[in-house]
Design a protein around this motif. Sequence first.
Motif, PDB file in Angstrom:
ATOM      1  N   ARG A  13      -2.237  18.433  -6.486  1.00  0.00           N
ATOM      2  CA  ARG A  13      -0.928  19.075  -6.334  1.00  0.00           C
ATOM      3  C   ARG A  13      -0.676  20.088  -7.451  1.00  0.00           C
ATOM      4  O   ARG A  13      -0.242  21.221  -7.207  1.00  0.00           O
ATOM      5  N   LEU A  17      -0.238  23.880  -6.447  1.00  0.00           N
ATOM      6  CA  LEU A  17       1.156  24.301  -6.332  1.00  0.00           C
ATOM      7  C   LEU A  17       1.874  24.466  -7.659  1.00  0.00           C
ATOM      8  O   LEU A  17       3.035  24.877  -7.678  1.00  0.00           O
ATOM      9  N   LEU A  27       5.603  24.609  -1.338  1.00  0.00           N
ATOM     10  CA  LEU A  27       4.857  24.347  -0.114  1.00  0.00           C
ATOM     11  C   LEU A  27       5.683  24.692   1.118  1.00  0.00           C
ATOM     12  O   LEU A  27       5.159  25.261   2.094  1.00  0.00           O
ATOM     13  N   ALA A  60       6.826  19.673   4.745  1.00  0.00           N
ATOM     14  CA  ALA A  60       6.309  20.023   3.423  1.00  0.00           C
ATOM     15  C   ALA A  60       6.370  18.829   2.479  1.00  0.00           C
ATOM     16  O   ALA A  60       5.456  18.603   1.685  1.00  0.00           O
ATOM     17  N   ASN A  64       3.085  17.270   0.881  1.00  0.00           N
ATOM     18  CA  ASN A  64       3.044  17.260  -0.579  1.00  0.00           C
ATOM     19  C   ASN A  64       2.629  15.888  -1.115  1.00  0.00           C
ATOM     20  O   ASN A  64       1.928  15.778  -2.120  1.00  0.00           O
TER      21      ASN A  64
END
Length: 221
Positions: A13, A17, A27, A60, A64
């Motif tokens: 992650r 991101l 996201l 999302a 995630n």
Amino acid sequence: MTTAPAVEPLTVRALLLGSEDSAPGVLAESLQAHRAAAGVIPGGRGLTPAAGRAVESELATVVNGFLDLDLVALVAAGWSRYRALTEAARRTRQYPGSEEVVALATHRITSAHHPSVDLLVDGAPTATVGVDLTVVFKITGLVAVVRDGLLVAVRSGQCAVEAKLAVRDIVVASRKGRLDLPATLRLREPIDLLPGRAVPPPPPFPPAPPPAPPNVRWGHQ
């Protein structure tokens, strides 16, 4: 695709991101920009634009959650299948206290994951969204220290990592980074290279041969 050093926390992650706190929003924006969730519910099922955005946001959030994967753990899973390291692990576990230094050639480790998300409207299933996550590590110059079946240190080595996330076959995030393996592994617990595997006890030492009979000769004067 951007390239950056991977920093703590060392998760997929964070690599893909950035900040853990902002990841769901980033996201969701990417899903909208790539129209990855467009038409995911057949006919829209009467959803208003606001409701459609809410579905994208929830999608999302769920996707995630799939990204909370530790990068070093993924590398370790690949090493647990690497013959040179597992053989060193078996030998050192058979003889507690023993240690081996293993130098590995350039190698790649690929970790692929294919979760899915089921969407429900009014409690009824309406669609299944496929997710594809691929993480590829390219490791060069690795010198590993194995003791008692554990990878306890890495003395040198460079690791390039690339992650790619696709939703409904549409790439919504991809990024390259680098892992400083010696620094990273110094800060972590030793890695078990033989998880869940029984290791036979060391072979017993062979019994000592019986003493040779005295060399006595009998005769007559």
